[in-house]
Write a protein that holds these residues in place. Structure first.
Motif, mmCIF file in Angstrom:
data_model
loop_
_atom_site.group_PDB
_atom_site.id
_atom_site.type_symbol
_atom_site.label_atom_id
_atom_site.label_comp_id
_atom_site.label_asym_id
_atom_site.label_seq_id
_atom_site.Cartn_x
_atom_site.Cartn_y
_atom_site.Cartn_z
ATOM 1 N N SER A 249 0.829 -1.211 0.000
ATOM 2 C CA SER A 249 0.000 0.000 0.000
ATOM 3 C C SER A 249 0.860 1.255 0.000
ATOM 4 C CB SER A 249 -0.932 -0.001 1.220
ATOM 5 O OG SER A 249 -1.789 -1.117 1.195
ATOM 6 N N ALA A 250 1.901 1.240 0.838
ATOM 7 C CA ALA A 250 2.783 2.409 0.883
ATOM 8 C C ALA A 250 3.551 2.573 -0.425
ATOM 9 C CB ALA A 250 3.751 2.277 2.057
ATOM 10 N N TRP A 251 3.946 1.464 -1.029
ATOM 11 C CA TRP A 251 4.690 1.530 -2.289
ATOM 12 C C TRP A 251 3.813 2.018 -3.446
ATOM 13 C CZ3 TRP A 251 3.888 -1.953 -6.539
ATOM 14 C CH2 TRP A 251 4.805 -1.790 -7.587
ATOM 15 N N SER A 252 2.592 1.549 -3.502
ATOM 16 C CA SER A 252 1.723 1.883 -4.636
ATOM 17 C C SER A 252 1.090 3.258 -4.522
ATOM 18 C CB SER A 252 0.616 0.827 -4.773
ATOM 19 O OG SER A 252 -0.155 0.762 -3.588
ATOM 20 N N THR A 253 0.968 3.809 -3.311
ATOM 21 C CA THR A 253 0.313 5.111 -3.125
ATOM 22 C C THR A 253 1.249 6.190 -2.598
ATOM 23 O OG1 THR A 253 -0.403 4.609 -0.856
ATOM 24 C CG2 THR A 253 -1.865 3.936 -2.651
ATOM 25 N N GLY A 254 2.350 5.776 -1.949
ATOM 26 C CA GLY A 254 3.255 6.742 -1.358
ATOM 27 C C GLY A 254 2.768 7.312 -0.049
ATOM 28 N N SER A 255 1.736 6.712 0.551
ATOM 29 C CA SER A 255 1.161 7.217 1.795
ATOM 30 C C SER A 255 1.016 6.079 2.806
ATOM 31 C CB SER A 255 -0.208 7.851 1.541
ATOM 32 O OG SER A 255 -0.846 8.190 2.754
ATOM 33 N N PRO A 256 1.517 6.252 4.039
ATOM 34 C CA PRO A 256 1.338 5.219 5.063
ATOM 35 C C PRO A 256 -0.121 4.988 5.412
ATOM 36 C CG PRO A 256 3.056 6.783 5.705
ATOM 37 C CD PRO A 256 2.355 7.369 4.520
ATOM 38 N N ALA A 257 -0.956 6.007 5.270
ATOM 39 C CA ALA A 257 -2.365 5.866 5.621
ATOM 40 C C ALA A 257 -3.083 4.857 4.746
ATOM 41 C CB ALA A 257 -3.061 7.222 5.534
ATOM 42 N N ALA A 258 -2.517 4.562 3.572
ATOM 43 C CA ALA A 258 -3.174 3.616 2.665
ATOM 44 C C ALA A 258 -3.178 2.208 3.217
ATOM 45 C CB ALA A 258 -2.476 3.637 1.303
ATOM 46 N N SER A 259 -2.382 1.945 4.269
ATOM 47 C CA SER A 259 -2.349 0.600 4.841
ATOM 48 C C SER A 259 -3.657 0.215 5.504
ATOM 49 C CB SER A 259 -1.214 0.493 5.868
ATOM 50 O OG SER A 259 -1.441 1.372 6.957
ATOM 51 N N LYS A 260 -4.546 1.186 5.732
ATOM 52 C CA LYS A 260 -5.843 0.898 6.327
ATOM 53 C C LYS A 260 -6.811 0.272 5.322
ATOM 54 C CE LYS A 260 -5.518 4.590 9.797
ATOM 55 N NZ LYS A 260 -6.147 5.798 10.370
ATOM 56 N N ALA A 261 -6.432 0.271 4.042
ATOM 57 C CA ALA A 261 -7.299 -0.326 3.024
ATOM 58 C C ALA A 261 -7.369 -1.833 3.205
ATOM 59 C CB ALA A 261 -6.756 0.010 1.632
ATOM 60 N N PRO A 262 -8.464 -2.467 2.786
ATOM 61 C CA PRO A 262 -8.587 -3.928 2.906
ATOM 62 C C PRO A 262 -7.473 -4.652 2.159
ATOM 63 C CG PRO A 262 -10.706 -2.921 2.370
ATOM 64 C CD PRO A 262 -9.680 -1.844 2.229
ATOM 65 N N VAL A 263 -7.126 -5.826 2.647
ATOM 66 C CA VAL A 263 -6.073 -6.627 2.019
ATOM 67 C C VAL A 263 -6.617 -7.227 0.720
ATOM 68 C CG1 VAL A 263 -4.555 -8.616 2.280
ATOM 69 C CG2 VAL A 263 -5.085 -7.171 4.258
ATOM 70 N N PRO A 264 -5.934 -7.028 -0.406
ATOM 71 C CA PRO A 264 -6.405 -7.619 -1.670
ATOM 72 C C PRO A 264 -6.411 -9.142 -1.605
ATOM 73 C CG PRO A 264 -4.736 -5.922 -2.061
ATOM 74 C CD PRO A 264 -4.731 -6.198 -0.592
ATOM 75 N N VAL A 265 -7.385 -9.744 -2.257
ATOM 76 C CA VAL A 265 -7.488 -11.204 -2.259
ATOM 77 C C VAL A 265 -6.285 -11.841 -2.940
ATOM 78 C CG1 VAL A 265 -8.863 -13.152 -3.086
ATOM 79 C CG2 VAL A 265 -10.003 -11.144 -2.154
ATOM 80 N N TRP A 266 -5.738 -11.193 -3.958
ATOM 81 C CA TRP A 266 -4.625 -11.805 -4.670
ATOM 82 C C TRP A 266 -3.394 -11.946 -3.774
ATOM 83 C CZ3 TRP A 266 0.078 -9.417 -5.318
ATOM 84 C CH2 TRP A 266 0.138 -8.028 -5.162
ATOM 85 N N GLN A 267 -3.215 -11.020 -2.826
ATOM 86 C CA GLN A 267 -2.094 -11.156 -1.907
ATOM 87 C C GLN A 267 -2.296 -12.340 -0.967
ATOM 88 O OE1 GLN A 267 -1.816 -7.216 -0.091
ATOM 89 N NE2 GLN A 267 -0.120 -6.708 -1.471
ATOM 90 N N LEU A 268 -3.522 -12.534 -0.520
ATOM 91 C CA LEU A 268 -3.824 -13.700 0.301
ATOM 92 C C LEU A 268 -3.550 -14.985 -0.466
ATOM 93 C CD1 LEU A 268 -7.230 -12.476 1.801
ATOM 94 C CD2 LEU A 268 -5.063 -12.631 3.031
ATOM 95 N N ALA A 269 -3.912 -15.005 -1.736
ATOM 96 C CA ALA A 269 -3.742 -16.210 -2.544
ATOM 97 C C ALA A 269 -2.263 -16.524 -2.780
ATOM 98 C CB ALA A 269 -4.469 -16.050 -3.876
ATOM 99 N N VAL A 270 -1.471 -15.504 -3.081
ATOM 100 C CA VAL A 270 -0.051 -15.719 -3.358
ATOM 101 C C VAL A 270 0.667 -16.309 -2.149
ATOM 102 C CG1 VAL A 270 2.140 -14.549 -3.808
ATOM 103 C CG2 VAL A 270 0.123 -13.976 -5.160
ATOM 104 N N LEU A 271 0.448 -15.729 -0.982
ATOM 105 C CA LEU A 271 1.145 -16.216 0.208
ATOM 106 C C LEU A 271 0.561 -17.530 0.705
ATOM 107 C CD1 LEU A 271 2.023 -13.009 2.228
ATOM 108 C CD2 LEU A 271 3.297 -14.208 0.463
ATOM 109 N N ALA A 272 -0.707 -17.799 0.416
ATOM 110 C CA ALA A 272 -1.268 -19.109 0.761
ATOM 111 C C ALA A 272 -0.567 -20.214 -0.021
ATOM 112 C CB ALA A 272 -2.766 -19.126 0.477
ATOM 113 N N ILE A 273 -0.228 -19.945 -1.267
ATOM 114 C CA ILE A 273 0.510 -20.912 -2.074
ATOM 115 C C ILE A 273 1.908 -21.128 -1.496
ATOM 116 C CG2 ILE A 273 1.532 -21.318 -4.344
ATOM 117 C CD1 ILE A 273 -0.856 -19.830 -5.554
#
Length: 597
Positions: free
Chosen positions: A463-487
Motif C-alpha cells: 500500500s505504501a509503495w503503490s500510493t506513497g502514503s502510510p495511511a493507505a495501509s488501512k485499506a482492505p487486504v487484496p485477495v490476490w495477496q492472500l492467494a499468493v502467500l497461501a501458495i
C-alpha cells in the motif's frame, strides 16, 4: 524521495514475505497435520494435498481479518508521520527478523510460533522506529499487544479444554460401551455436522471483507451455516455410514471404496460367503517387525483387538539390545538416517534417481571454480532441486515420532504409550474418516489465522509503495495477496514440513484417530474463535494444548511427555525477546545508517 525509489524496498519486503509464509507452512502447518499423520488416519502425501487445498480456502475467505490487526493494530500508521519509506522499511525488517528466526528453528526441528515471532518483530521494529510510546502495548480495543499476548496463555488452555470435552464425549458414548463399534459408526455424522458448521460459520460470519458476507442479515448467516452443516451430516448418514457399516460391522471384504455411492443399498447387500473377512489398518503407534514392512494404510491388521497393546513394543532379541547399547545416541540416530537413505536410494522414482546422482557425483578436491567441479555442480543442481521438492514426501515420519529404538527418547516414548488405553482397530478406523474432516477443518482454521502473519506486513508495504502514503495501509487486504502467500505456505508444508512433523504428534502423547479428531476439532474451534475477534493466535499452541488435554484424559500425568511440552514452552517464550530484538536491531541499523540526501 520519489515513489520509484521505494522499489528496492518493496522487492526485498516481498521476498521476505514469501520466505516468512514458506517458513510458516514448514513450521506451523506441519504441526497441524502432524496429528493426522501420527494417528495413521492419512498418509503424509495425502496430508500435503488436502493441506494445500484447505489452507488456501481459509486464507482467501477469512484470512484478511488477522492481517488487519498485524498491519495496523501494533504500530498505527499515523506514527510514521506520512513517511511511506520508513513504514515500508519497518515492516520489511520485521519480516526479515521473523522469517530468519523461524527458519533457523525449523532447520533444527525446534517448534516455535511463527505468529508470535512476527508480532514480536513488529513490536521491536516499532520501538526502534517511532519509540516505545507509539507502540500499542495495551488492549487497544482488542488489537494491541496486550490482547494478542493474552492469547499466549489463554489459547492452549482453551484449546485443551475443548479437545478434552470432545474426547470425553467420544469416550463416554463409544469407547466405554460393551460393543463400541456400532456406536462409533452411527455417531460419526455428528462430527461431520460439527466440522462443516464451524467452517461455514467462519466464512459467512465476519469473513473476508472483499466477499461482503459480513453484511448479510442474521437469518441468512444462520440459514447458510445450519443448512451447510446439516447437509454434510445428512450426506454422511446416507453414504458414509452404510459404507463403514459394510466394511467394519459386516466385515464385507468385497466392498470397494467407490461403492459408497450405493448408499443405503449397502445395508441390504448380501456379504459373500467364505472365511475371508474385511480387515482394517493397524493404528498402533509403534508396530511390530512384520508391520514395519507395510505402508501406512496397509490392509494388514491385528485380528484380535486385545493384541493391539502388544504392538506397542518392538520385538527385539536380548543380544540385539546389548549390541545397540554399545552405540552412542548420535550413532544410533545416524544409523537410522542411513537405513532410511539406503531405502530411498533403491527406489525407482525421481527421488531415487536424484539421490543416486548426488552420491555418484561428489564435488572433487580443489576450489569450486575448477572446471571439473563446475561441471559436477551443473550435473548436481537438477538432482538437488528434485531432492528438495520430493524428500519430505518420502520421510519416515512414524519411526522418527515414536523414537529410535535403543535411544533414551525411544524408551521414554514407550513409557508414555504404556499409560494410554488402546481401543479396537475397528473403532479407530471409523474415526480415521472423521479425522480427515477435522484435519481439513484445522487446516482451514490455520489458513484463516496465520496468513495474516505474512500478508499483514506485505499488504502495508504494498500500500505504501503503490500510493506513497502510510495511511493507505488501512485499506482492505487484496485477495490476490492472500492467494499468493497461501501458495507459499503450502509449498513450505510440502517441501520442508517433515522437519517439524517428525518431532511432534506422538512425541507428546499416544495418538489414535479418535484422539486425533478431538485434538484437531478442539484446536480448530479455538483458532476460529480468536480469528473472529481479529486476534492472531498461534495454531501451534492450540494444537499442542489440545494434544495435552486429550492426553490427560487417560487419567494419569504419565500419559503425557512433559519434557517435550517443557521444551515447546521454552521455545515459545524465547521467541518473543529474540524476534523482537532481531527486528529492532535491524531497523535501528538501517534507519540510522549513513545516507546521502
Amino acid at each position: 524521495m520519489y515513489l520509484h525509489e521505494y522499489d528496492y524496498i518493496f522487492a526485498i519486503g516481498t521476498l521476505f514475505a514469501i520466505l516468512d509464509a514458506y517458513n510458516n507452512g514448514a513450521n506451523d502447518v506441519a504441526n497441524s497435520w502432524a496429528t493426522s499423520v501420527s494417528s495413521r488416519s492419512i498418509s503424509y502425501r495425502q496430508a500435503m494435498v488436502l493441506g494445500t487445498i484447505f489452507e488456501f480456502l481459509g486464507a482467501v475467505t477469512v484470512g484478511s481479518r488477522t492481517a488487519e490487526t498485524i498491519k495496523n493494530g501494533i504500530i498505527p500508521s499515523s506514527a510514521f508521520h506520512n513517511n511511506a519509506g520508513v513504514q515500508m522499511l519497518a515492516f520489511t525488517c520485521a519480516l526479515a527478523a521473523a522469517s530468519s528466526w523461524v527458519m533457523w528453528c525449523t532447520r533444527h526441528s525446534a517448534h516455535v510460533s511463527s505468529t508470535y515471532s512476527l508480532i514480536s518483530a513488529v513490536a521491536g521494529v516499532g520501538v526502534a522506529t517511532v519509540g516505545a510510546s507509539e507502540v500499542k502495548w495495551g488492549w487497544n480495543k482488542g488489537n494491541g499487544l496486550g490482547a494478542i499476548f493474552a492469547g499466549l496463555g489463554m489459547a492452549p488452555i482453551i484449546s485443551g479444554g475443548f479437545a478434552a470435552i470432545i474426547f470425553m464425549i467420544i469416550k463416554l458414548v463409544v469407547h466405554m460401551r460393551r460393543n463400541p463399534v456400532p456406536w462409533a459408526v452411527y455417531t460419526s455424522p455428528f462430527f461431520f455436522l460439527t466440522a462443516a458448521t464451524i467452517c461455514t460459520l467462519s466464512i459467512v460470519y465476519k469473513g473476508s471483507p472483499n466477499l461482503g458476507l459480513s453484511k448479510k442479515p442474521s437469518w441468512y448467516i444462520a440459514a447458510v451455516t445450519v443448512g451447510t452443516g446439516g447437509g454434510v451430516a445428512i450426506l454422511s448418514a446416507i453414504f458414509f455410514v452404510p459404507f463403514v457399516h459394510a466394511r467394519v460391522i459386516k466385515k464385507d471384504h468385497s466392498v470397494k471404496w467407490w461403492m459408497f455411492i450405493l448408499g443405503p443399498l449397502l445395508f441390504s447387500r448380501a456379504a459373500p460367503t467364505g472365511s475371508e473377512i474385511a480387515k482394517v489398518p493397524n493404528y498402533a503407534v509403534v508396530q511390530d517387525e512384520h508391520d514395519e514392512h507395510h505402508p501406512t494404510h496397509s490392509h494388514e491388521s491385528i485380528d484380535d483387538p486385545k493384541d493391539v497393546p502388544g504392538a506397542i513394543s518392538s520385538i527385539r532379541s536380548h543380544s540385539e539390545d546389548q549390541e545397540k547399547n554399545q552405540f552412542s545416541y548420535k550413532e544410533l540416530m545416524a544409523q537410522s538416517e542411513a537405513r532410511h537413505h539406503a531405502k530411498l536410494l533403491k527406489s525407482r522414482g525421481p527421488l531415487g534417481w536424484a539421490l543416486r546422482m548426488l552420491r555418484d557425483n561428489p564435488i572433487g578436491a580443489g576450489e569450486m571454480y575448477e572446471l571439473r567441479n563446475m561441471w559436477l555442480l551443473a550435473k548436481r543442481i537438477p538432482a538437488m532441486v528434485v531432492v528438495g521438492l520430493l524428500y519430505g514426501f518420502h520421510y519416515d515420519i512414524h519411526t522418527a515420532q515414536s523414537g529410535i529404538h535403543g535411544t533414551p527418547e525411544g524408551e521414554r516414548m514407550k513409557r508414555v504409550y504404556a499409560h494410554a488405553e488402546k481401543y479396537p482397530n475397528e473403532v479407530e478406523h471409523s474415526y480415521s474418516f472423521v479425522q480427515i474432516i477435522t484435519a481439513c477443518t484445522a487446516s482451514f482454521a490455520h489458513g484463516a489465522n496465520d496468513i495474516g502473519n505474512s500478508v499483514g506486513p506485505w499488504a502495508a508495504i504494498y500500500s505504501a509503495w503503490s500510493t506513497g502514503s502510510p495511511a493507505a495501509s488501512k485499506a482492505p487486504v487484496p485477495v490476490w495477496q492472500l492467494a499468493v502467500l497461501a501458495i507459499c505456505i503450502s509449498l513450505g508444508l510440502c517441501t520442508y514440513g517433515y522437519n517439524i512433523m517428525k518431532v511432534m504428534g506422538n512425541k507428546i502423547t499416544y495418538h489414535s484417530p479418535s484422539r486425533g479428531s478431538s485434538m484437531e476439532l478442539g484446536a480448530a474451534i479455538t483458532v476460529l474463535v480468536f480469528s473472529q475477534y481479529s486476534l492472531p493466535v498461534s495454531t501451534s499452541m492450540c494444537i499442542t494444548g489440545a494434544t495435552v488435554g486429550v492426553g490427560l484424559c487417560n487419567g494419569t500425568l504419565r500419559a503425557v511427555n512433559f519434557q517435550r511440552v517443557g521444551l515447546l514452552l521454552l521455545a515459545w517464550i524465547m521467541t518473543i525477546p529474540i524476534a523482537g530484538t532481531l527486528g529492532g536491531c535491524l531497523m535501528g541499523l538501517f534507519i540510522n545508517a549513513p545516507h546521502f540526501a
